[in-house]
Motif scaffolding. Structure first.
Motif, PDB file in Angstrom:
ATOM      1  N   MET A 109      51.842  53.194  -4.120  1.00  0.00           N
ATOM      2  CA  MET A 109      53.170  53.008  -3.618  1.00  0.00           C
ATOM      3  C   MET A 109      54.537  52.822  -4.418  1.00  0.00           C
ATOM      4  N   CYS A 116      60.685  50.640  -3.963  1.00  0.00           N
ATOM      5  CA  CYS A 116      60.082  49.158  -3.418  1.00  0.00           C
ATOM      6  C   CYS A 116      59.890  48.165  -4.328  1.00  0.00           C
ATOM      7  N   PRO A 148      55.016  52.700   2.237  1.00  0.00           N
ATOM      8  CA  PRO A 148      55.545  51.559   1.597  1.00  0.00           C
ATOM      9  C   PRO A 148      56.725  50.945   2.099  1.00  0.00           C
TER      10      PRO A 148
END
Length: 211
Positions: A109, A116, A148
């Motif tokens: 991710m 993120c 994500p």
């Protein structure tokens, strides 16, 4: 033969020793838990730092082209941006992802959407719970791994997720890897959940409802 006062003193001493042992045990258990750092942490931090700087002074302008919007925004010296986080913040955030999704999913991710690591980590657990209620635990973990950008949504919005959320994740997953020509579109797709959360506009439901 022990007298009653002496017995009470021994009992008191035993109680004190037991209480101390319990506290020491709890301390070491807590310390052991805090020491659980993923071996992939440094790699994740390196990926983030290559895209964004942990030092705010090094970059005062952010190109929104990184998010699919061809413009630049200038920030005042005291302005705070989403990416203005410390290395420690990013480290804690990544290891929260590891705890919920596992090492490989978490790193994947970060590779796909480094920003993120600047999302609110306190939402990750409640988000996953809400997604799991709808899709199942493992299916939800794979869905967020593909997209994500879902890590940016609030738990209350995650609770409203429907089949389009899952379909959208497959669309994004299918376009990986993608050429630089299609990168702005992909980033826009990734951040659609966050845009929906802020604006309240159901982009995915509207899109798929018209098909």
């Amino acid at each position: 033969m022990l007298t009653v006062p002496t017995m009470f003193r021994y009992m008191f001493l035993v109680c004190v020793l037991l209480a101390s042992a319990t506290r020491v045990s709890a301390f070491f258990q807590k310390a052991a838990g805090a020491a659980k750092i993923s071996p992939l942490t440094e790699e994740a931090l390196m990926i983030y730092e290559q895209k964004y700087s942990f030092d705010k002074q090094q970059s005062k302008n952010v190109s929104l082209g990184q998010f699919g919007m061809p413009m630049k925004v200038e920030y005042k010296e005291d302005s705070k941006r989403l990416t203005d986080i410390s290395k420690q913040n990013a480290k804690v955030c990544f290891n929260e992802l590891v705890k919920l999704y596992g090492d490989e999913r978490a790193l994947d991710m970060v590779k796909f959407l480094p920003i993120c690591l600047s999302f609110n980590k306190d939402n990750f657990g409640p988000q996953l719970d809400k997604f799991s209620d709808k899709f199942g635990l493992e299916e939800s973990k794979d869905m967020v791994r593909r997209n994500p950008g879902l890590l940016a949504v609030k738990p209350t919005d995650a609770e409203k997720s429907d089949d389009s959320t899952m379909v959208f994740s497959y669309i994004i997953g299918y376009t990986r890897p993608i050429s630089s020509v299609g990168l702005p579109l992909l980033l826009l797709l990734l951040l659609t959940p966050a845009i929906e959360s802020v604006t309240g506009v159901p982009i995915r439901s509207t899109l798929f409802g018209g098909l």
